[in-house]
Design a protein around this motif. Structure first.
Motif, PDB file in Angstrom:
ATOM      1  N   ASP A  69       0.838  -1.162  -0.108  1.00 45.40           N
ATOM      2  CA  ASP A  69       0.119  -0.018  -0.076  1.00 45.40           C
ATOM      3  C   ASP A  69       0.756   1.388  -0.055  1.00 45.40           C
ATOM      4  OD1 ASP A  69      -2.207  -1.369  -0.055  1.00 45.40           O
ATOM      5  OD2 ASP A  69      -3.153  -0.308   1.724  1.00 45.40           O
ATOM      6  N   LYS A  70       1.870   1.304   0.826  1.00 41.81           N
ATOM      7  CA  LYS A  70       2.874   2.473   0.939  1.00 41.81           C
ATOM      8  C   LYS A  70       3.476   2.666  -0.440  1.00 41.81           C
ATOM      9  CE  LYS A  70       5.666   5.015   3.215  1.00 41.81           C
ATOM     10  NZ  LYS A  70       6.466   5.856   2.159  1.00 41.81           N
ATOM     11  N   ASP A  71       3.867   1.660  -0.952  1.00 40.32           N
ATOM     12  CA  ASP A  71       4.605   1.765  -2.348  1.00 40.32           C
ATOM     13  C   ASP A  71       3.630   2.404  -3.255  1.00 40.32           C
ATOM     14  OD1 ASP A  71       6.791   0.475  -1.778  1.00 40.32           O
ATOM     15  OD2 ASP A  71       6.119  -1.567  -2.224  1.00 40.32           O
ATOM     16  N   MET A  72       2.301   1.779  -3.372  1.00 43.94           N
ATOM     17  CA  MET A  72       1.248   2.289  -4.255  1.00 43.94           C
ATOM     18  C   MET A  72       1.083   3.902  -3.879  1.00 43.94           C
ATOM     19  SD  MET A  72      -0.563   0.964  -6.661  1.00 43.94           S
ATOM     20  CE  MET A  72      -1.290  -0.494  -6.285  1.00 43.94           C
ATOM     21  N   ARG A  73       0.973   4.353  -2.756  1.00 47.87           N
ATOM     22  CA  ARG A  73       0.846   5.627  -2.313  1.00 47.87           C
ATOM     23  C   ARG A  73       1.955   6.447  -2.645  1.00 47.87           C
ATOM     24  NH1 ARG A  73      -2.614   5.771   1.796  1.00 47.87           N
ATOM     25  NH2 ARG A  73      -1.656   3.897   2.685  1.00 47.87           N
ATOM     26  N   ASP A  74       3.043   6.175  -2.465  1.00 45.79           N
ATOM     27  CA  ASP A  74       4.383   6.903  -3.024  1.00 45.79           C
ATOM     28  C   ASP A  74       4.442   7.021  -4.383  1.00 45.79           C
ATOM     29  OD1 ASP A  74       5.140   6.921  -0.481  1.00 45.79           O
ATOM     30  OD2 ASP A  74       6.582   5.310  -0.499  1.00 45.79           O
ATOM     31  N   LEU A  75       4.168   5.842  -5.231  1.00 48.41           N
ATOM     32  CA  LEU A  75       4.237   6.004  -6.722  1.00 48.41           C
ATOM     33  C   LEU A  75       2.985   6.981  -7.222  1.00 48.41           C
ATOM     34  CD1 LEU A  75       4.735   2.116  -7.504  1.00 48.41           C
ATOM     35  CD2 LEU A  75       6.270   3.972  -8.039  1.00 48.41           C
ATOM     36  N   PHE A  76       1.818   6.775  -6.695  1.00 45.21           N
ATOM     37  CA  PHE A  76       1.001   7.777  -7.359  1.00 45.21           C
ATOM     38  C   PHE A  76       1.335   9.317  -6.908  1.00 45.21           C
ATOM     39  CE2 PHE A  76      -1.997   4.378  -8.041  1.00 45.21           C
ATOM     40  CZ  PHE A  76      -2.752   5.102  -9.215  1.00 45.21           C
ATOM     41  N   GLU A  77       1.967   9.436  -5.660  1.00 48.37           N
ATOM     42  CA  GLU A  77       2.234  10.778  -5.015  1.00 48.37           C
ATOM     43  C   GLU A  77       3.174  11.622  -6.327  1.00 48.37           C
ATOM     44  OE1 GLU A  77       2.211  11.461  -0.666  1.00 48.37           O
ATOM     45  OE2 GLU A  77       4.412  11.287  -1.249  1.00 48.37           O
ATOM     46  N   VAL A  78       4.365  10.529  -6.548  1.00 48.90           N
ATOM     47  CA  VAL A  78       5.279  10.898  -7.386  1.00 48.90           C
ATOM     48  C   VAL A  78       4.521  11.458  -8.967  1.00 48.90           C
ATOM     49  CG1 VAL A  78       7.556  10.289  -8.694  1.00 48.90           C
ATOM     50  CG2 VAL A  78       7.209   9.935  -6.177  1.00 48.90           C
ATOM     51  N   CYS A  79       3.919  10.418  -9.335  1.00 48.58           N
ATOM     52  CA  CYS A  79       2.969  10.290 -10.533  1.00 48.58           C
ATOM     53  C   CYS A  79       2.280  11.838 -10.499  1.00 48.58           C
ATOM     54  CB  CYS A  79       2.322   9.358 -10.636  1.00 48.58           C
ATOM     55  SG  CYS A  79       1.767   9.189 -12.247  1.00 48.58           S
ATOM     56  N   GLN A  80       1.752  12.094  -9.508  1.00 50.78           N
ATOM     57  CA  GLN A  80       0.958  13.554  -9.319  1.00 50.78           C
ATOM     58  C   GLN A  80       2.132  14.669  -9.778  1.00 50.78           C
ATOM     59  OE1 GLN A  80      -1.045  14.287  -5.707  1.00 50.78           O
ATOM     60  NE2 GLN A  80      -1.762  12.001  -5.783  1.00 50.78           N
ATOM     61  N   GLY A  81       3.212  14.452  -8.799  1.00 48.05           N
ATOM     62  CA  GLY A  81       4.218  15.598  -9.228  1.00 48.05           C
ATOM     63  C   GLY A  81       4.620  15.415 -10.814  1.00 48.05           C
ATOM     64  N   LEU A  82       4.835  14.459 -11.083  1.00 48.64           N
ATOM     65  CA  LEU A  82       5.410  14.540 -12.692  1.00 48.64           C
ATOM     66  C   LEU A  82       4.475  14.930 -13.848  1.00 48.64           C
ATOM     67  CD1 LEU A  82       7.348  11.066 -12.678  1.00 48.64           C
ATOM     68  CD2 LEU A  82       8.332  13.291 -12.619  1.00 48.64           C
ATOM     69  N   GLU A  83       2.983  14.399 -13.410  1.00 47.52           N
ATOM     70  CA  GLU A  83       2.007  14.815 -14.400  1.00 47.52           C
ATOM     71  C   GLU A  83       1.859  16.403 -14.061  1.00 47.52           C
ATOM     72  OE1 GLU A  83      -1.401  12.925 -15.571  1.00 47.52           O
ATOM     73  OE2 GLU A  83      -0.691  10.899 -15.156  1.00 47.52           O
ATOM     74  N   ALA A  84       1.871  16.965 -12.891  1.00 49.12           N
ATOM     75  CA  ALA A  84       1.690  18.199 -12.723  1.00 49.12           C
ATOM     76  C   ALA A  84       2.884  19.336 -13.374  1.00 49.12           C
ATOM     77  CB  ALA A  84       1.572  18.580 -11.308  1.00 49.12           C
TER      78      ALA A  84
END
Lengths: 220, 220
Positions: A69-84
């Motif tokens: 779950d933590k990995d998933m959260r971290d990956l999405f968090e970074v993905c947000q930053g990259l897409e932003a």
DNA sequence: AAAATCCAATTTGAATGCAAAACTGGCTAT
DNA sequence: ATAGCCAGTTTTGCATTCAAATTGGATTTT
């Protein structure tokens, strides 16, 4: 077969779930399947381990990485930053033709939404997100984005949605296209972040993480 | 020697400039130097190629990657995005002890600035930036940051500064610490972006890109 | 009967060997 | 004199080989 091709083939097997998360990867079997010897396969496995798709256990071989779950959260968090970031840059650099291309994909996506065709919907959805990344004109960004999204691809583009969530996602995509057409970088950046934050919540609620501690079947 | 150790050793040689950008990497020589055979070295080279530190030329060996102006620009751009994201997250998650640690490093940095000790200044500077990344508590983010910063490390932490630029950088760092202490994520994010944008301009003006087309000396 | 131990069989990690591709230097022909 | 070409050498890419570590199971011990 070229080195990059081997990496690509094995990566595809991992992303397609042909080698399920957590499964051990017996080198000999994979060699046979790919018709190569162990040396180039092992080179590919080390690369995939560096990408986070494979976990190397010293002297005990390798297994397909599993996401907590933590990995998933971290990956999405970074993905947000990259897409932003990509959204902001894209608004500065995207051409009218590229905007038209995204608009077309958006229209197709809405059509598939109307037809309740989740698979085609997701295909267009992904195309749009990737088009925005590409429009940022930054290969380094594209590369990192690919790294990150590879690991969450299945969670992101397979999870079923409630009618309510799906409608909201389409609405958000309207706003995304709108911001892009107005070349409103800050606005696009914000809507993309919210969009992905919602997606992350959805995925986590669906319990998509791959945390089962039980031994998985080996690659068929 | 373990696989990760081989990768680390070669990566260090590349980052330290012991293998200069553009230099060919004869496998035999490196094997001898590291006292290993070609198989594990080649595995390491493929990993480093995936990281962007080495360029593989099929059937023609590998060379230390060289950065163009465009590469430098792209890397800094992404670095801005990553640090901005880290800044926001750090403000949500950083502990008082960690803030105190950054404050101490900042004080030391200012002291070194007063002593005109560029080397020590840069060391503290880098420590601060990395502490902010760590405080974000996102290993995926940390990993990508390391990937990106490895490639621009020498440009970033070696380029000399004019007194004017240096003073401005210190001023920006005051603002960084301030935003962190106030846990002002949005503010920190903005100042970090500006800070890195300035750094990028400086590096590009200094012509730090590694674009010389001439054949470099091989690793000593 | 349960637990610990030892041994065979498998699997991994690394070195070596071999075929193919690329580079070198010297030669020929224009 | 220069461009093109060819044989010899070097270097790469991969298959094979060999040693070390691990695993699973049978045996022994308590």
């Amino acid at each position: 077969m070229l080195h990059e091709e081997v990496v690509g083939r094995v990566r595809a097997m991992l992303l397609d779930g042909e080698i399920p998360p957590g499964a051990r990867i017996p080198e000999r079997d994979l060699c046979e399947k790919l018709q190569i010897s162990r040396t180039p396969l092992r080179e590919a496995l080390k690369v995939l381990a560096a990408e986070g798709l494979v976990q190397l256990l010293p002297n005990r071989g390798s297994r397909a990485a599993r996401l907590t779950d933590k990995d998933m959260r971290d990956l999405f968090e970074v993905c947000q930053g990259l897409e932003a970031l990509a959204g902001e840059l894209a608004c500065e650099r995207i051409t009218d033709a590229e905007i038209a291309d995204v608009a077309a994909a958006h229209a197709a996506m809405v059509r598939h939404y109307g037809e309740h065709d989740l698979l085609q919907y997701y295909r267009c959805n992904r195309y749009i997100h990737e088009a925005i990344i590409a429009a940022a004109g930054n290969p380094v960004l594209s590369g990192l984005y690919e790294l990150v999204t590879a690991r969450i691809r299945r969670a992101r583009y397979v999870t079923p949605m409630t009618p309510r969530r799906w409608a909201l996602a389409v609405q958000e995509h309207e706003a995304i296209l709108n911001a892009l057409q107005r070349r409103d970088g800050v606005g696009l950046s914000h809507i993309l972040r919210a969009h992905l934050r919602h997606k992350r919540e959805e995925v986590l609620q669906a319990g998509f993480a791959e945390t089962e501690p039980l031994e998985q079947a080996r690659a068929s």
